[in-house]
Design a protein around this motif. Structure first.
Motif, PDB file in Angstrom:
ATOM      1  N   MET A 124       6.382  -6.251  -2.460  1.00  0.00           N
ATOM      2  CA  MET A 124       6.791  -5.827  -1.064  1.00  0.00           C
ATOM      3  C   MET A 124       5.407  -5.244  -0.175  1.00  0.00           C
ATOM      4  O   MET A 124       4.816  -4.519  -0.764  1.00  0.00           O
ATOM      5  CB  MET A 124       7.870  -4.801  -1.154  1.00  0.00           C
ATOM      6  CG  MET A 124       9.199  -5.425  -1.774  1.00  0.00           C
ATOM      7  SD  MET A 124      10.387  -3.803  -1.722  1.00  0.00           S
ATOM      8  CE  MET A 124      11.283  -4.327  -0.057  1.00  0.00           C
ATOM      9  N   LYS A 125       5.379  -5.678   0.799  1.00  0.00           N
ATOM     10  CA  LYS A 125       4.450  -5.522   1.610  1.00  0.00           C
ATOM     11  C   LYS A 125       4.492  -4.796   3.105  1.00  0.00           C
ATOM     12  O   LYS A 125       5.834  -5.268   3.507  1.00  0.00           O
ATOM     13  CB  LYS A 125       3.260  -6.883   1.928  1.00  0.00           C
ATOM     14  CG  LYS A 125       2.813  -7.590   0.714  1.00  0.00           C
ATOM     15  CD  LYS A 125       2.192  -6.548  -0.296  1.00  0.00           C
ATOM     16  CE  LYS A 125       1.665  -7.217  -1.455  1.00  0.00           C
ATOM     17  NZ  LYS A 125       1.103  -6.259  -2.599  1.00  0.00           N
ATOM     18  N   PRO A 126       3.826  -4.205   3.651  1.00  0.00           N
ATOM     19  CA  PRO A 126       2.585  -3.444   3.064  1.00  0.00           C
ATOM     20  C   PRO A 126       2.875  -2.427   1.835  1.00  0.00           C
ATOM     21  O   PRO A 126       1.839  -2.284   1.117  1.00  0.00           O
ATOM     22  CB  PRO A 126       2.059  -2.663   4.532  1.00  0.00           C
ATOM     23  CG  PRO A 126       3.340  -2.353   5.277  1.00  0.00           C
ATOM     24  CD  PRO A 126       4.430  -3.494   4.988  1.00  0.00           C
ATOM     25  N   SER A 127       4.181  -2.193   1.498  1.00  0.00           N
ATOM     26  CA  SER A 127       4.303  -1.085   0.720  1.00  0.00           C
ATOM     27  C   SER A 127       5.688  -1.065   0.540  1.00  0.00           C
ATOM     28  O   SER A 127       6.644  -0.920   1.499  1.00  0.00           O
ATOM     29  CB  SER A 127       3.589   0.218   0.982  1.00  0.00           C
ATOM     30  OG  SER A 127       4.233   1.357   0.011  1.00  0.00           O
ATOM     31  N   PRO A 154       2.031   0.665   8.560  1.00  0.00           N
ATOM     32  CA  PRO A 154       3.057   1.811   8.342  1.00  0.00           C
ATOM     33  C   PRO A 154       3.515   1.771   6.629  1.00  0.00           C
ATOM     34  O   PRO A 154       3.255   0.754   5.948  1.00  0.00           O
ATOM     35  CB  PRO A 154       4.140   1.463   9.078  1.00  0.00           C
ATOM     36  CG  PRO A 154       4.114  -0.115   9.055  1.00  0.00           C
ATOM     37  CD  PRO A 154       2.654  -0.462   9.029  1.00  0.00           C
ATOM     38  N   GLY A 155       3.838   2.975   6.201  1.00  0.00           N
ATOM     39  CA  GLY A 155       4.441   3.163   4.966  1.00  0.00           C
ATOM     40  C   GLY A 155       3.603   3.706   3.950  1.00  0.00           C
ATOM     41  O   GLY A 155       4.003   3.709   2.821  1.00  0.00           O
ATOM     42  N   MET A 156       2.306   4.245   4.393  1.00  0.00           N
ATOM     43  CA  MET A 156       1.503   4.725   3.538  1.00  0.00           C
ATOM     44  C   MET A 156       1.153   4.077   2.155  1.00  0.00           C
ATOM     45  O   MET A 156       1.482   4.503   1.130  1.00  0.00           O
ATOM     46  CB  MET A 156       2.059   6.326   3.051  1.00  0.00           C
ATOM     47  CG  MET A 156       1.027   7.213   2.887  1.00  0.00           C
ATOM     48  SD  MET A 156       1.889   8.789   2.205  1.00  0.00           S
ATOM     49  CE  MET A 156       0.352   9.754   2.131  1.00  0.00           C
ATOM     50  N   PRO A 157       0.563   2.878   2.565  1.00  0.00           N
ATOM     51  CA  PRO A 157       0.330   2.012   1.196  1.00  0.00           C
ATOM     52  C   PRO A 157      -0.483   2.647   0.209  1.00  0.00           C
ATOM     53  O   PRO A 157      -1.388   3.591   0.605  1.00  0.00           O
ATOM     54  CB  PRO A 157      -0.143   0.562   1.834  1.00  0.00           C
ATOM     55  CG  PRO A 157       0.156   0.855   3.304  1.00  0.00           C
ATOM     56  CD  PRO A 157       0.240   2.120   3.734  1.00  0.00           C
ATOM     57  N   ALA A 185      -3.950   7.630   2.754  1.00  0.00           N
ATOM     58  CA  ALA A 185      -3.135   6.811   2.074  1.00  0.00           C
ATOM     59  C   ALA A 185      -2.668   7.619   0.708  1.00  0.00           C
ATOM     60  O   ALA A 185      -3.147   8.567   0.711  1.00  0.00           O
ATOM     61  CB  ALA A 185      -3.921   5.445   1.743  1.00  0.00           C
ATOM     62  N   ARG A 186      -1.787   6.668   0.103  1.00  0.00           N
ATOM     63  CA  ARG A 186      -1.515   7.180  -1.399  1.00  0.00           C
ATOM     64  C   ARG A 186      -2.309   6.354  -2.157  1.00  0.00           C
ATOM     65  O   ARG A 186      -3.218   5.347  -1.673  1.00  0.00           O
ATOM     66  CB  ARG A 186      -0.063   6.841  -1.542  1.00  0.00           C
ATOM     67  CG  ARG A 186       0.849   7.631  -0.653  1.00  0.00           C
ATOM     68  CD  ARG A 186       2.248   7.342  -0.981  1.00  0.00           C
ATOM     69  NE  ARG A 186       2.700   5.834  -0.644  1.00  0.00           N
ATOM     70  CZ  ARG A 186       2.889   4.939  -1.638  1.00  0.00           C
ATOM     71  NH1 ARG A 186       3.113   5.134  -2.746  1.00  0.00           N
ATOM     72  NH2 ARG A 186       3.070   3.809  -1.229  1.00  0.00           N
ATOM     73  N   MET A 187      -2.298   6.507  -3.521  1.00  0.00           N
ATOM     74  CA  MET A 187      -2.818   5.560  -4.592  1.00  0.00           C
ATOM     75  C   MET A 187      -1.986   5.418  -5.719  1.00  0.00           C
ATOM     76  O   MET A 187      -0.887   5.974  -5.920  1.00  0.00           O
ATOM     77  CB  MET A 187      -4.233   6.003  -5.033  1.00  0.00           C
ATOM     78  CG  MET A 187      -4.277   7.111  -5.957  1.00  0.00           C
ATOM     79  SD  MET A 187      -5.923   7.167  -6.781  1.00  0.00           S
ATOM     80  CE  MET A 187      -5.571   8.491  -8.072  1.00  0.00           C
ATOM     81  N   SER A 188      -1.994   4.140  -6.246  1.00  0.00           N
ATOM     82  CA  SER A 188      -1.073   3.784  -7.578  1.00  0.00           C
ATOM     83  C   SER A 188      -1.185   5.144  -8.604  1.00  0.00           C
ATOM     84  O   SER A 188      -2.369   5.508  -8.726  1.00  0.00           O
ATOM     85  CB  SER A 188      -1.676   2.506  -8.286  1.00  0.00           C
ATOM     86  OG  SER A 188      -0.861   2.495  -9.439  1.00  0.00           O
ATOM     87  N   GLY A 189      -0.131   5.296  -9.069  1.00  0.00           N
ATOM     88  CA  GLY A 189      -0.050   6.240 -10.115  1.00  0.00           C
ATOM     89  C   GLY A 189      -0.854   5.691 -11.506  1.00  0.00           C
ATOM     90  O   GLY A 189      -1.221   6.732 -12.302  1.00  0.00           O
TER      91      GLY A 189
END
Ligand code: FES
Length: 581
Positions: free
Chosen positions: A92-95, A445-448, A473-477
């Motif tokens: 799913m993009k952008p996030s 949008p959606g804070m990827p 932004a966020r980052m992957s866990g």
């Protein structure tokens, strides 16, 4: 009074507003549910099915459904499966985050509009679990989550492959010229061969699984199960039985997710070295219930909790090892009085009971006296660059960068960053602070998950493995590095991040919990904020538009402003069935 099915009927049951009686309305509703007249005495249990070929993390749910349905039937309920949009992190993009609130709303409204007494929620991938808990909190009907388990760990480079984390590591090695095409192709085969299930490290999915379990939303022992096999089938069956019991006993999410349970969950995120996405999701869940989970409260709760779980990316093992070592109950045992022990697990037992019964392998779930990483594993920072706060996973950061001041190198969007980062003429040194903006809830949008900018190639080739990075932004866990995330307000909402220019000095001090832009206020007042990236406003219709117009900032959980109010919406009017075509 008890019905022939063994399910108590004294309590007025919600579904009976649709199904009880001898009139044409009740008959029509029973026909639609295919339950017959006797069915009006049984609770109707929805199963929110998020299976999808577009989401490999949810691939195993199809095999679990019969076990859930059998559990519901054996306990005297009627299962009613309904489809729900599946939030797959890979595609799913952008996030997938852009759609978390939409799924929460979809589940809540499906529950509210239909004759359901309780619900089993199937959730596994990163955003699915918080979406399900948010929906359950708002609908506030008896609810149990079934997690889909963790994927297998084929061997790569001589050790079990930690999903996500190994890809980040391999990417850095490849950029530094240390991983050839053969190994790259082998990595793809290993990743594909891991099969169904969630990432097997302490990424966002595992972090949210721990949280769901600790909040009493899924069967104790659910976190870290293999995605297939008799153990997870048994948990699925138990979940079916448990939700019927919750209906009979009227156990609802708002009674389980108390402030004490929320505080436990916040502390556990630090104890497991969990994902930086968790604070956002916890704030959103708290908002749905009127609980307190602001960044300052979180930082206070994190201050004395070291990381005790030795699981990647902060540690060395995988989530299966965490479960085998004692799982969430083991955490309650080793953390003792740091947690509120009377908070109830989903089975109604206080966590102190589970903790007393569990054997802990302290190689994996360590004593706080001998932690994997000292407190704090996570921290919130504030300052002139982040007036409303930002988050860092200190356990995944480099000690030498915990206090750092350097010149900014600014990228106005993720696309710009990817375009410029590997140029030979990029004016960058290891001392620089990489700034990515235009990647927040509105800007993305959606804070990827764009916050962990790769190390510029020229520096990677010199052996640089970490730099201070700052973004909205966020980052992957599953990521790691000295990365300050969720800067709020984001640049697209007018935050000071939008005023930073190349060469400005940025100062970060973890001990002081500070993140500052060392530029005089009068100079900042003269500057024109950076324009949001085109992607932030390109989508002018549908959900992205509604999202952009109503999304809250990260410290408030990125929920929509009109979804925050606690309590379910009004019950629908169940109209007479007259003349329906
Ligand atoms: Fe789904 Fe990691 S991508 S859990």
């Amino acid at each position: 009074m008890t019905s022939a099915s063994g399910v108590g009927t004294d309590r007025p049951r919600r579904s009976r507003r649709w199904t009880a009686g001898t009139d044409e309305t009740a008959m029509s509703h029973r026909v639609a549910l295919r339950i017959g007249p006797a069915g009006q005495d049984q609770p109707v249990i929805g199963i929110a099915d998020t299976s999808s070929a577009l989401n490999p993390c949810h691939d195993g749910f199809a095999a679990l459904l019969p076990h859930i349905e059998r559990g519901i039937r054996d306990a005297g309920g009627i299962p009613a499966r309904f489809p729900v949009m599946s939030l797959g992190e890979d595609l799913m993009k952008p996030s997938a985050m852009l759609y978390r609130n939409l799924v929460a709303m979809e589940i809540e409204e499906t529950i509210r509009a239909n004759p359901l007494d309780g619900v089993v929620l199937l959730a596994n991938c990163d955003k699915s679990v918080p979406a399900a808990i948010m929906a359950a909190a708002s609908a506030n009907l008896p609810s149990v989550l079934v997690l889909g388990g963790a994927r297998a760990a084929p061997e790569f480079r001589g050790r079990p492959l930690g999903s996500g984390t190994e890809l980040w590591r391999a990417l850095e090695d490849r950029r530094a010229g240390l991983l050839d095409d053969d190994h790259w192709a082998r990595l793809e085969r290993c990743l594909a061969g891991a099969g169904a299930g969630a990432c097997n490290t302490m990424g966002t999915a595992s972090t949210m699984a721990v949280i769901a379990e600790a909040l009493g939303m899924c069967i104790p022992g659910s976190t870290g199960l293999p995605a297939s096999g008799t153990d997870i089938e048994q948990i699925a069956y138990q979940a079916g039985r448990l939700v019927v019991r919750h209906v009979v006993d009227d156990v609802r999410p708002a009674a389980l997710i108390t402030q004490a349970a929320m505080d436990n969950a916040i502390r556990l995120v630090a104890a497991i070295g969990g994902s930086t996405n968790a604070p956002v999701h916890l704030a959103a869940i708290a908002g749905r219930l009127g609980l307190e989970a602001g960044l300052r409260r979180m930082d206070t709760l994190w201050r004395d909790v070291p990381m005790v779980v030795d699981v990647e990316p902060g540690g060395t093992r995988l989530i299966h090892d965490f479960r085998a070592a004692g799982g969430v109950a083991g955490l309650f045992r080793v953390l003792g009085s740091s947690l509120e022990p009377d908070v109830r697990a989903a089975d109604g037992q206080p966590w102190s009971n589970h903790a007393a019964e569990i054997r802990v392998d302290e190689q994996v779930i360590r004593s706080p006296a001998e932690p994997v990483a000292p407190a704090p594993a996570l921290a919130a920072v504030f300052g002139t660059l982040a007036p409303d706060g930002a988050v860092i996973k200190a356990a995944a950061a480099s000690p030498e960068l915990m206090a750092h001041s350097g010149p900014a190198l600014v990228f106005d969007s993720y696309e710009v960053m990817r375009d410029r980062l590997d140029r030979d003429d990029l004016p960058v040194s290891a001392d620089h602070v990489l700034v990515i903006r235009g990647a927040g809830p509105i800007g993305g949008p959606g804070m990827p998950e764009w916050g962990m900018a790769p190390i510029p190639r020229q520096l990677a080739e010199q052996g640089v493995r970490d730099m201070l990075r700052v973004s909205d932004a966020r980052m992957s866990g599953t990521s790691f590095g000295t990365v300050v995330l969720h800067v709020a307000p984001e640049s697209a909402a007018g935050g000071p991040l939008g005023l930073v220019r190349d060469g400005d000095r940025i100062s970060f001090d973890l001990a002081q919990r500070r993140l500052d832009l060392d530029v005089p206020a009068d100079e900042l007042a003269r500057r024109t904020p950076a324009a949001p990236p085109a992607a932030a406003t390109a989508h002018r219709r549908g959900w992205p538009r509604l999202y952009r117009e109503h999304v809250l900032q990260a410290p408030d959980g990125c929920d929509l402003d009109f979804l925050v109010a606690p309590g379910p919406g009004p019950e629908p009017f169940v109209e007479p069935v007259v003349g329906r075509s």
